[in-house]
Design a protein around this motif. Structure first.
Motif, short mmCIF file in Angstrom:
data_model
loop_
_atom_site.label_atom_id
_atom_site.label_comp_id
_atom_site.label_asym_id
_atom_site.label_seq_id
_atom_site.Cartn_x
_atom_site.Cartn_y
_atom_site.Cartn_z
N ARG A 247 -6.54 20.36 -57.90
CA ARG A 247 -6.07 21.74 -57.82
C ARG A 247 -6.49 22.48 -56.54
O ARG A 247 -5.74 23.25 -56.00
N ARG B 118 -7.13 24.70 -68.47
CA ARG B 118 -6.54 25.77 -67.66
C ARG B 118 -5.49 26.45 -68.51
O ARG B 118 -4.80 25.80 -69.30
N CYS C 128 -9.10 24.85 -56.19
CA CYS C 128 -9.58 26.24 -56.32
C CYS C 128 -10.66 26.43 -55.25
O CYS C 128 -11.59 25.62 -55.17
N VAL D 200 -3.21 32.19 -62.44
CA VAL D 200 -3.15 32.18 -63.90
C VAL D 200 -2.32 33.40 -64.30
O VAL D 200 -2.87 34.49 -64.48
N SER E 68 -10.48 19.80 -65.08
CA SER E 68 -9.35 20.52 -65.66
C SER E 68 -8.63 19.55 -66.57
O SER E 68 -7.68 18.87 -66.17
N LYS F 299 -6.20 30.05 -57.53
CA LYS F 299 -6.15 29.71 -58.96
C LYS F 299 -5.21 30.74 -59.59
O LYS F 299 -5.63 31.86 -59.92
#
Ligand code: SF4
Length: 851
Positions: A265, A340, A267, A379, A309, A377
């Motif tokens: 990912r 996640r 992050c 979301v 994750s 990140k």
């Protein structure tokens, strides 16, 4: 010996050793003794999967004995020091100095004073330069080893990256050196030849007038930098299927299995996401075998699938469905701690809740979309809210939300939005715990150059959050700002901080990661004494500056990190590096992303049905068992856990309660005080399928830990009263040898009894009350052991009393149920609490007898 101290310390079960699945190798014949040291409490250390992996890996090596060492709690440390007992390993009680290698697992910067304390309690000089070849080699690994400079003075060698291959190589080099009787310098030079091994004494560091690192100079030719080790295939070393089952309840008290290593990912705040690259999935078919064997070998009723994750694991949905179908009937619950938002489909929520609703945590980290873009990140709010709705709809009552404050570019609106979003989540129908931590910039991440906010700025943000906190269903918790501050200092600190650690340790700092034990004034004194300003380490760094860890390489290119930082400032996200590589630099020399082949779950074994909630056909078995030797130090709940896991390992068909958290239907007699042994403990076990009591006894005894043993088992009718209510009195025997003669004991007792009162102060839940212990005594007398006989003869499997207590005179006490025998000893003989607890006490029967 450490064992003599067990009656005197809190939670003695953390020092017993001898847990199920520990290795019993003979250290006397070992070619190499390795102490696996965890610088925190047993309950924390035993929760780390890595510790179990290393323990079994090292013990699988021929000629190597690996034993565990944890930080002793304050009360144990005090007693070890006052009696000059060195710290020893759990398994064979080997003093730390007698190991060849002590290997620390470094998970958190606030355990560094505990590292020093373990060395100190082991009687070792703290500085590596003061330890010669006759003393153990001190090494360390784990995530903090990627930036270990504050510990550079104390540790001989760090292992950067993954240990599975590199650690056995280090041990081989050590053994060769040991056989050749080389010098310590020769050993360090040989170790530095292994890829991933960082020997700090082979570098010198100098600083400019501002205190910034001016240069890092290798003292060995060709040793300019050290690159971290990573496995090409994580299935290449066998996964242990016999993890140790702790007696003292671990923080994560379940079977935990790593399914994926690394994360694609990116992050930007997440150190693990960068230092464990590339992403590698375990083979699910192998994993299924490991899970099956491990559940059988441990008796756990909860399985946790670990990854940075886990929702990104390509085979998660079929795996979860298979696991719930395969083990739901055995009431094995599943937890997925690193999901996640948006990666958990609705049908998986339904699967997970079939057995038990394990914790549900969402970690958006930042609440505004703008800030989420900065940290890379994303979301989306709609996904947070829809996941919350699904979870509450499926029956979860509590969700946990994680956020950070102090992220780069953060403004007031980003902080306020934390509460707005949390309120919206709570409005979807449940309670919400909002956990707020402070962003700590970490080495080897795109934010490694960022400034960290200081204490006053953290306090400002907390004030803002508190002021705006509204909503009955919201609970706000934050990470201690002083702990974050220290973490910020040490995670990007240089070697000079070693002086601060020494000063802090000397002033009594330990367990700094425990809010209630962080001694802030002592830390301030330590910085002052070392002449260092901690705020210096929170400052922003220039991208061209030499960082204390510039010579330690993860494989991720520095210009990649810098470009990610610039993208953060522009609010640009970076796609995950699967399927398209983002060219961070890690994947080379055979290291690459590796995904599992498409996974088709195998057919369920014959006889396994999906979870059924019908009430099964049941029987009840009553068993009498012994609790002797070290098992006397298990608290009641610890003993219950050990018993349940033994029943599960034994394959006893347990009946479970219904509802939110199904539990095996077991009833024990009243809790036995910690430190008291017993020949007369009873348990009622409800079973869902018939099993003969004799078989029940045999199978269970094969699985119970040494010291707990079933000596009688019989079938019971369901009527007949609850077990704890059947008994009114307990009979205890206390051998007098070594502390009182029989006449003297009798005289003392007579005088106390004739005085008509035996007042004693009892403290319960922080409240003191005075009780007259005479009202609890039914009979008390001094008798020769051979003159004592229980009302009902002891079962044949019980060892003779003389073997347990030694021939001689005993104090026999028949008292009302619930009275702690130690109180009576204290009151009758004017003993201190400590003196009373050192007496050996054996419960021989409970009355009236069960017919
Ligand atoms: S090199 Fe590419 S695939 Fe490998 S970890 Fe870096 S970005 Fe991901």
């Amino acid at each position: 010996m450490i064992d003599d101290l067990l009656p005197l310390v809190s939670r003695p079960s953390r020092y017993i050793g001898k847990e199920v699945n520990t290795h019993r190798k003979d250290p006397a014949v070992a070619k190499l003794r390795f102490a696996l040291a965890f610088p925190d409490l047993y309950e924390i250390g035993m929760s780390y999967v890595g510790l179990h992996l290393l323990y079994h890996l090292l013990n699988s090596l021929e000629g190597v004995v690996c034993e565990r060492v944890f930080s002793p709690w304050f009360d144990m440390e005090e007693r070890l020091r006052s009696r000059e007992i060195p710290l020893m390993s759990l398994e064979s009680r080997i003093p730390l100095r007698e190991f060849d290698i002590i290997g620390f697992s470094l998970q958190y910067e606030l355990t560094y004073t505990n590292v020093l304390n373990i060395l100190d309690l082991g009687g070792l000089p703290l500085r590596a330069s003061e330890r010669d070849e006759d003393l153990p080699l001190v090494i360390a690994g784990g995530p903090c080893a990627m930036q270990p400079e504050p510990l550079a003075e104390f540790v001989d060698a760090f292992l950067l990256g993954e240990a599975e291959e590199a650690l056995p190589e280090m041990l081989r080099v050590y053994r060769e050196w040991k056989e050749a009787r080389g010098t310590k310098d020769e050993l360090l030079a040989a170790l530095s030849g292994i890829k991933g091994v960082y020997v700090p004494s082979l570098f010198s560091v100098d600083y400019d007038e501002e205190g910034k690192v001016k240069g890092i100079h290798p003292l060995k030719e060709g040793y300019e930098e050290v690159r971290r080790r990573a496995l090409q295939r994580i299935d290449s070393t066998p996964y242990p299927t016999h993890p140790i089952v702790p007696f003292a309840k671990a923080v994560h008290d379940r079977l935990s299995l790593e399914v994926v290593r690394g994360c694609s990912r990116g992050c930007r705040f997440c150190q693990a996401g960068f230092i464990y690259r590339p992403l590698r999935e375990r083979d699910p078919q192998v994993l299924l075998e490991v899970i099956d064997e491990s559940l059988r070998n441990t008796g756990y009723d909860e399985l946790s699938l670990l990854a940075l994750s886990v929702g990104d694991c390509t085979y998660l949905p079929p795996l979860v469905r298979y696991l719930m179908a395969r083990y739901g009937q055995e009431k094995v619950a599943l937890s997925l701690p690193s999901l996640r938002v948006g990666t958990l489909a609705e049908d998986l929520i339904e699967e997970i809740k079939k057995v038990r609703k394990t914790g549900f945590t969402l970690a958006p980290e930042a609440a505004t979309e703008r800030l989420q873009r900065v940290i890379n990140k994303i979301v989306p709010e709609e996904e947070v809210l829809s996941t919350a709705k699904k979870a509450f709809g499926a029956g979860w009552r509590l969700l946990k939300l994680y956020f950070m404050v102090g992220l780069p570019t953060e403004g007031e609106e980003d902080v306020k939005e934390i509460l707005l979003l949390s309120r919206k989540v709570a409005s979807r129908g449940g309670h919400v715990n909002v956990s707020v931590s402070t962003f700590v910039p970490k080495a080897h991440t795109p934010f490694q150059w960022e400034r960290m906010i200081d204490l006053e700025e953290i306090a400002e943000r907390h004030r803002l959050l508190k002021r705006e906190l509204r909503g009955r269903r919201l609970r706000l918790k934050w990470h201690d700002p002083k702990m974050s501050f220290l973490e910020g200092v040490f995670s990007r600190g240089d070697r000079r901080l070693g002086a601060v650690l020494l000063e802090a340790h000397r002033r009594g700092c330990r367990f700094d990661g425990w809010t209630e034990h962080l001694k802030w004034p002592k830390w301030q004194e330590a910085f002052e004494a070392a002449g260092l300003d901690p705020k210096f380490y929170l400052r922003e760094r220039d991208e061209g500056e030499i960082l204390p860890w510039s010579h330690l390489k993860t494989g991720v290119k520095e210009d990649y990190l810098a470009s990610e930082r610039q993208r953060a400032y522009r609010g640009e996200t970076t796609e995950e590096c699967r399927p398209s590589c983002r060219r961070c630099g890690v994947c080379r020399d055979g290291e690459e992303v590796s995904l599992a082949a498409p996974f088709t779950p195998p057919p369920l074994p014959r006889g396994v049905r999906e979870v059924v909630h019908r009430r099964p056909w049941v029987k009840k078995i009553r068993a009498r068992f012994l609790k002797l030797q070290q098992m006397r130090y298990l608290g009641h709940l610890e003993m219950v856990d050990a018993f349940i896991r033994a029943l599960r390992r034994a394959g006893v068909p347990l009946r479970y309660s219904e509802g939110f958290h199904p539990l095996p239907r077991l009833v024990f007699t009243n809790p036995l005080p910690v430190g008291v042994e017993s020949l007369a403990e009873f348990v009622d076990v409800e079973i869902s399928r018939y099993i003969r009591p004799a078989e029940f006894q045999e199978r269970l005894n094969a699985q119970l830990p040494e010291g707990i043993k079933v000596v009688e088992a019989w079938e019971m009718a369901f009527k007949g009263g609850s077990l704890p209510n059947l008994f009114r009195e307990d009979v205890f025997l206390v051998p007098l040898e070594g502390w009182s003669g029989p006449e003297e004991a009798e005289r003392t007792i007579r005088a106390k009894v004739e005085s008509g009162q035996l007042l004693f102060e009892i403290e319960k839940r922080g409240k003191q009350r005075t009780v007259d212990l005479l009202s609890f005594i039914e009979e008390i007398k001094v008798v020769p052991l051979e003159a004592f006989s229980p009302l009902v003869p002891l079962p044949p499997d019980v060892p003779p009393l003389g073997e347990l207590l030694g021939e001689g005179w005993v104090l026999k006490m028949r008292v009302k149920k619930g009275l702690k025998p130690f109180y009576l000893l204290q009151a009758l003989f004017d003993l201190s609490q400590e003196e009373a607890k050192l007496r050996r006490v054996l419960k021989v029967e409970s009355l009236p007898p069960l017919i």
